[in-house]
Design a protein around this motif. Structure first.
Motif, PDB file in Angstrom:
ATOM      1  N   ALA A 113       0.828  -1.212   0.000  1.00  0.00           N
ATOM      2  CA  ALA A 113       0.000   0.000   0.000  1.00  0.00           C
ATOM      3  C   ALA A 113       0.861   1.260   0.000  1.00  0.00           C
ATOM      4  CB  ALA A 113      -0.926  -0.009   1.216  1.00  0.00           C
ATOM      5  N   SER A 114       1.986   1.219   0.726  1.00  0.00           N
ATOM      6  CA  SER A 114       2.872   2.391   0.770  1.00  0.00           C
ATOM      7  C   SER A 114       3.491   2.663  -0.594  1.00  0.00           C
ATOM      8  CB  SER A 114       3.969   2.173   1.815  1.00  0.00           C
ATOM      9  OG  SER A 114       3.420   1.975   3.097  1.00  0.00           O
ATOM     10  N   VAL A 115       3.949   1.593  -1.266  1.00  0.00           N
ATOM     11  CA  VAL A 115       4.546   1.765  -2.592  1.00  0.00           C
ATOM     12  C   VAL A 115       3.504   2.261  -3.591  1.00  0.00           C
ATOM     13  CG1 VAL A 115       5.613   0.550  -4.522  1.00  0.00           C
ATOM     14  CG2 VAL A 115       6.362   0.075  -2.194  1.00  0.00           C
ATOM     15  N   VAL A 116       2.310   1.672  -3.536  1.00  0.00           N
ATOM     16  CA  VAL A 116       1.236   2.111  -4.440  1.00  0.00           C
ATOM     17  C   VAL A 116       0.896   3.576  -4.181  1.00  0.00           C
ATOM     18  CG1 VAL A 116      -1.198   1.794  -5.029  1.00  0.00           C
ATOM     19  CG2 VAL A 116       0.287  -0.196  -4.757  1.00  0.00           C
ATOM     20  N   PHE A 117       0.833   3.938  -2.906  1.00  0.00           N
ATOM     21  CA  PHE A 117       0.542   5.337  -2.572  1.00  0.00           C
ATOM     22  C   PHE A 117       1.638   6.260  -3.077  1.00  0.00           C
ATOM     23  CE2 PHE A 117       1.282   8.895   0.352  1.00  0.00           C
ATOM     24  CZ  PHE A 117       0.069   9.575   0.218  1.00  0.00           C
ATOM     25  N   VAL A 119       3.335  10.437  -6.745  1.00  0.00           N
ATOM     26  CA  VAL A 119       4.301  11.008  -7.696  1.00  0.00           C
ATOM     27  C   VAL A 119       3.660  11.187  -9.068  1.00  0.00           C
ATOM     28  CG1 VAL A 119       6.465  10.581  -8.905  1.00  0.00           C
ATOM     29  CG2 VAL A 119       6.303  10.103  -6.469  1.00  0.00           C
ATOM     30  N   THR A 120       2.910  10.171  -9.498  1.00  0.00           N
ATOM     31  CA  THR A 120       2.238  10.263 -10.799  1.00  0.00           C
ATOM     32  C   THR A 120       1.233  11.405 -10.819  1.00  0.00           C
ATOM     33  OG1 THR A 120       2.482   7.864 -11.075  1.00  0.00           O
ATOM     34  CG2 THR A 120       0.896   8.981 -12.499  1.00  0.00           C
ATOM     35  N   THR A 121       0.454  11.529  -9.740  1.00  0.00           N
ATOM     36  CA  THR A 121      -0.531  12.609  -9.659  1.00  0.00           C
ATOM     37  C   THR A 121       0.144  13.970  -9.689  1.00  0.00           C
ATOM     38  OG1 THR A 121      -1.975  11.167  -8.348  1.00  0.00           O
ATOM     39  CG2 THR A 121      -2.439  13.530  -8.297  1.00  0.00           C
ATOM     40  N   TYR A 122       1.278  14.079  -9.004  1.00  0.00           N
ATOM     41  CA  TYR A 122       2.003  15.355  -8.987  1.00  0.00           C
ATOM     42  C   TYR A 122       2.451  15.747 -10.393  1.00  0.00           C
ATOM     43  CZ  TYR A 122       5.912  18.572  -8.374  1.00  0.00           C
ATOM     44  OH  TYR A 122       6.767  19.632  -8.491  1.00  0.00           O
ATOM     45  N   ILE A 180       1.264  14.642 -13.235  1.00  0.00           N
ATOM     46  CA  ILE A 180       0.102  14.907 -14.090  1.00  0.00           C
ATOM     47  C   ILE A 180      -0.416  16.317 -13.847  1.00  0.00           C
ATOM     48  CG2 ILE A 180      -2.313  14.284 -14.480  1.00  0.00           C
ATOM     49  CD1 ILE A 180      -1.553  11.384 -14.086  1.00  0.00           C
ATOM     50  N   ALA A 181      -0.442  16.723 -12.559  1.00  0.00           N
ATOM     51  CA  ALA A 181      -0.948  18.057 -12.220  1.00  0.00           C
ATOM     52  C   ALA A 181      -0.015  19.157 -12.701  1.00  0.00           C
ATOM     53  CB  ALA A 181      -1.161  18.159 -10.709  1.00  0.00           C
ATOM     54  N   THR A 182       1.300  18.906 -12.650  1.00  0.00           N
ATOM     55  CA  THR A 182       2.262  19.958 -13.005  1.00  0.00           C
ATOM     56  C   THR A 182       2.703  19.904 -14.459  1.00  0.00           C
ATOM     57  OG1 THR A 182       4.067  18.533 -12.199  1.00  0.00           O
ATOM     58  CG2 THR A 182       3.119  20.129 -10.652  1.00  0.00           C
ATOM     59  N   ARG A 183       2.813  18.695 -15.028  1.00  0.00           N
ATOM     60  CA  ARG A 183       3.324  18.562 -16.398  1.00  0.00           C
ATOM     61  C   ARG A 183       2.267  18.098 -17.394  1.00  0.00           C
ATOM     62  NH1 ARG A 183       8.923  18.066 -16.673  1.00  0.00           N
ATOM     63  NH2 ARG A 183       9.875  19.213 -14.976  1.00  0.00           N
ATOM     64  N   GLY A 184       1.183  17.519 -16.904  1.00  0.00           N
ATOM     65  CA  GLY A 184       0.150  17.029 -17.807  1.00  0.00           C
ATOM     66  C   GLY A 184       0.225  15.523 -17.996  1.00  0.00           C
ATOM     67  N   PHE A 185      -0.911  14.947 -18.424  1.00  0.00           N
ATOM     68  CA  PHE A 185      -0.997  13.498 -18.589  1.00  0.00           C
ATOM     69  C   PHE A 185      -0.091  13.004 -19.713  1.00  0.00           C
ATOM     70  CE2 PHE A 185      -2.958   9.804 -20.679  1.00  0.00           C
ATOM     71  CZ  PHE A 185      -2.920   8.903 -19.624  1.00  0.00           C
ATOM     72  N   ASP A 186       0.001  13.778 -20.787  1.00  0.00           N
ATOM     73  CA  ASP A 186       0.829  13.343 -21.921  1.00  0.00           C
ATOM     74  C   ASP A 186       2.293  13.207 -21.521  1.00  0.00           C
ATOM     75  OD1 ASP A 186      -1.343  13.219 -23.583  1.00  0.00           O
ATOM     76  OD2 ASP A 186      -1.077  15.245 -24.381  1.00  0.00           O
ATOM     77  N   PHE A 187       2.771  14.107 -20.672  1.00  0.00           N
ATOM     78  CA  PHE A 187       4.166  14.031 -20.211  1.00  0.00           C
ATOM     79  C   PHE A 187       4.406  12.724 -19.459  1.00  0.00           C
ATOM     80  CE2 PHE A 187       7.205  14.579 -16.751  1.00  0.00           C
ATOM     81  CZ  PHE A 187       8.328  15.025 -17.434  1.00  0.00           C
ATOM     82  N   VAL A 188       3.485  12.377 -18.554  1.00  0.00           N
ATOM     83  CA  VAL A 188       3.634  11.138 -17.775  1.00  0.00           C
ATOM     84  C   VAL A 188       3.547   9.929 -18.696  1.00  0.00           C
ATOM     85  CG1 VAL A 188       2.630   9.753 -15.929  1.00  0.00           C
ATOM     86  CG2 VAL A 188       2.725  12.237 -15.702  1.00  0.00           C
ATOM     87  N   LYS A 189       2.573   9.942 -19.603  1.00  0.00           N
ATOM     88  CA  LYS A 189       2.396   8.801 -20.513  1.00  0.00           C
ATOM     89  C   LYS A 189       3.622   8.614 -21.406  1.00  0.00           C
ATOM     90  CE  LYS A 189      -0.365   9.450 -23.970  1.00  0.00           C
ATOM     91  NZ  LYS A 189       0.318   9.336 -25.236  1.00  0.00           N
ATOM     92  N   ASP A 190       4.136   9.705 -21.943  1.00  0.00           N
ATOM     93  CA  ASP A 190       5.261   9.601 -22.873  1.00  0.00           C
ATOM     94  C   ASP A 190       6.545   9.179 -22.182  1.00  0.00           C
ATOM     95  OD1 ASP A 190       3.497  10.409 -24.778  1.00  0.00           O
ATOM     96  OD2 ASP A 190       4.167  12.489 -24.837  1.00  0.00           O
ATOM     97  N   ASN A 191       6.744   9.598 -20.925  1.00  0.00           N
ATOM     98  CA  ASN A 191       7.996   9.296 -20.240  1.00  0.00           C
ATOM     99  C   ASN A 191       7.967   7.962 -19.511  1.00  0.00           C
ATOM    100  OD1 ASN A 191      10.042  11.765 -20.201  1.00  0.00           O
ATOM    101  ND2 ASN A 191       7.965  12.586 -20.228  1.00  0.00           N
ATOM    102  N   ILE A 192       6.785   7.484 -19.136  1.00  0.00           N
ATOM    103  CA  ILE A 192       6.701   6.201 -18.432  1.00  0.00           C
ATOM    104  C   ILE A 192       6.423   5.075 -19.420  1.00  0.00           C
ATOM    105  CG2 ILE A 192       5.394   4.878 -16.735  1.00  0.00           C
ATOM    106  CD1 ILE A 192       5.012   7.414 -15.147  1.00  0.00           C
ATOM    107  N   MET A 193       5.402   5.254 -20.236  1.00  0.00           N
ATOM    108  CA  MET A 193       5.029   4.207 -21.179  1.00  0.00           C
ATOM    109  C   MET A 193       5.849   4.289 -22.465  1.00  0.00           C
ATOM    110  SD  MET A 193       0.889   4.357 -20.678  1.00  0.00           S
ATOM    111  CE  MET A 193       0.658   2.954 -21.753  1.00  0.00           C
TER     112      MET A 193
END
Length: 543
Positions: A338-342, A347-350, A352-365
């Motif tokens: 639960a701690s790791v998932v949280f 981090v992902t939410t942060y 997404i909020a600051t850089r946008g969903f596309d930034f997270v998708k492009d850099n992780i996936m």
């Protein structure tokens, strides 16, 4: 009169000569090999208050400035001798003139001398130097890619999970050691000592102190005398204790029961009526509870258990400990996960909020065109007439003759095509050159229509076309077509909207074509297209 006029002209000519000689131009050599460096020096002598501006140019005539060296300053007799050097080169043989250019001294322009230099070919003796065939394109070694980043992220998360698991395990083991006691009286006396070490009432936490004090007494009575003391009210507990003492034949004095009842009622007042007993009353209540517990323990009849019962009790105790350990292990694993998932979610939410969903998708996936954009680009020359272009990957030779009509192929002397990707991919670059058999006047607009029709023949649908003139950095003019079209994916049965750009250039007896397209709305694809088209250089057709 003539004498005075002669002197005046002499002074003027001397002044002009002195002015022209204030800037001295020199070069280390007037003849060099292709690509070798000429060192051009400009020297002037000024006083300390003078302001000198040397030119900042990328080219001096046909020679390219490859290095602009710092100004060298030497002080001579109170004046300063400034020397500015430039490294020049040329990659074509011939004679070239370094033109005169301006040096500004205190906002006054002074011209340098022009110089004639010669760039010579590198002589190659083909009789002594063995010649080799042209080799095919060798595939580049695969780089590590980004897989190590994902492995590192997994290891970091696993390390965090292990640390959390270990930390919780240590705390639970310590707590389990504290909770496992041989007898109820041992547990009660130990907890009373622990309560005193906390110094709750000394810190003003009287309510918490009385809650723990009465819980210790109630828990002991429930475990030792086997009555539901934890859930009972004060009056119910006293009644149950009186009944149990008769049933178990316990020798309890009235004073012990009254002392217990008095402390329990005092605790009720503290917890529910916000009563604040004095310090000595708190100490007395603690001593009363301790005395009650010790007296109750002594009054309980001692039964000597059989050896089988002792073994059974020990086995039950070990089983209970194992059950607790199993529950704690399960809880540790759940807490770590639960701690790791949280953490990952936070981090992902942060981002997404600051850089946008596309930034997270492009850099992780990952994103295919993003990887192309950030990879190592290749600059090369393709075809004849040659096209020098920089692309994310080396373009490989492809055969496009099958896409042209037979009557069109009859007019073509030579055709070369190079590409990366394919017409059904989400990104495609193609460079094509051709030479006609006969000298023809090429209509770029009609040629562009033919190129786009060829694209439609390969599956492009609903094409939107816009055209405009295009000019390379060298000043070569051509025709540019751009727009969108629909692309059908036959495997997934889906349609994607693509953005394309096509360039056409006409030279004597030759045609040069560049085509690039990517998915519409792909920002990385837009950057690639812009970068590719900005690097286009054209060469004249060879006969």
């Amino acid at each position: 009169m003539k004498k005075h006029l002669y002197l005046l002209l002499l002074l003027l000519s001397t002044a002009v000569f002195a002015q022209q000689k204030q800037v001295v131009t020199s070069i280390d050599t007037i003849k060099n090999k292709i690509g070798a460096e000429f060192k051009l020096s400009i020297k002037t002598t000024v006083d300390s208050s003078s302001r000198v501006i040397f030119p900042k140019s990328r080219n001096f005539g046909a020679l390219e400035v490859i290095q602009s060296y710092p100004v060298d300053t030497v002080k001579i007799d109170g004046r300063y001798e400034l020397t500015k050097r430039y490294g020049l080169t040329q990659f074509d043989s011939g004679r070239y003139v370094i033109p005169r250019f301006k040096i500004f001294i205190n906002n006054q322009a002074f011209l340098t001398d022009s110089l004639l230099v010669e760039v010579a070919n590198v002589q190659v003796d083909t009789l002594k130097q063995k010649m080799y065939d042209i080799k095919d394109i060798a595939p580049a070694e695969e780089t590590m890619g980004n897989w190590w980043k994902y492995v590192l992220a997994i290891l970091v998360l696993a390390g965090i999970a292990v640390l959390i698991y270990w930390f919780i395990k240590k705390r639970q083991e310590k707590k389990l050691q504290e909770e496992v006691f041989k007898t109820p009286i041992e547990k009660a006396t130990t907890l009373l000592d622990t309560l005193e070490r906390k110094e709750l009432w000394q810190k003003g936490e009287v309510k918490a102190y009385y809650s723990e004090l009465t819980d210790i007494a109630r828990n002991y009575i429930e475990e030792a005398i086997e009555i539901p003391a934890m859930e009972s009210t004060t009056s119910e507990l006293i009644q149950g204790l009186r009944a149990a003492s008769v049933k178990k034949k316990m020798t309890l004095s009235q004073e012990i029961i009254e002392n217990l009842e008095r402390v329990l009622k005092q605790a009720d007042l503290v917890k529910f009526a916000k009563s604040k007993p004095l310090d000595f009353e708190i100490t007395e209540d603690r001593n009363k509870i301790q005395k009650v517990i010790l007296t109750l323990d002594k009054s309980i009849p001692v039964e000597v258990p059989l050896e089988e019962e002792l073994l059974l009790n020990e086995a039950q105790k070990q089983k209970q400990i194992e059950l607790q350990l199993r529950k704690q292990r399960k809880k540790r694993i759940q807490t770590a996960i639960a701690s790791v998932v949280f953490l990952v979610t936070a981090v992902t939410t942060y981002f997404i909020a600051t850089r946008g969903f596309d930034f997270v998708k492009d850099n992780i996936m990952g994103h295919p065109t993003k990887e192309l954009l950030e990879g190592e680009w290749v600059k090369s020359e393709y075809g004849n007439p040659g096209i020098i272009i920089e692309t994310p990957k080396v373009l490989k030779r492809v055969d496009l003759t099958k896409t042209l009509p037979k009557n069109g192929m009859a007019l073509i002397k030579e055709m070369q095509s190079f590409g990366y990707g394919s017409i059904v991919d989400r990104f495609y670059v193609m460079v094509s050159t051709l030479k006609f058999k006969a000298e023809t006047q090429i209509d770029l607009a009609k040629s562009m229509d033919g190129a786009l029709q060829s694209l439609e023949a390969q599956g492009a649908q609903n094409m939107i076309v816009k055209q405009e003139e295009f000019e390379t950095p060298e000043g070569v003019k051509g025709l540019k077509a751009y727009g969108t079209f629909s692309q059908l994916d036959s495997q997934n049965k889906t349609t994607a909207r693509m953005y394309y750009e096509a360039l056409l250039f006409s030279q004597e007896g030759g045609l040069q074509q560049i085509l690039i397209f990517h998915e519409e709305g792909d920002s990385y694809g837009n950057e690639i297209s812009e970068r590719v088209l900005n690097t286009v250089e054209l060469k004249q057709a060879s006969k």
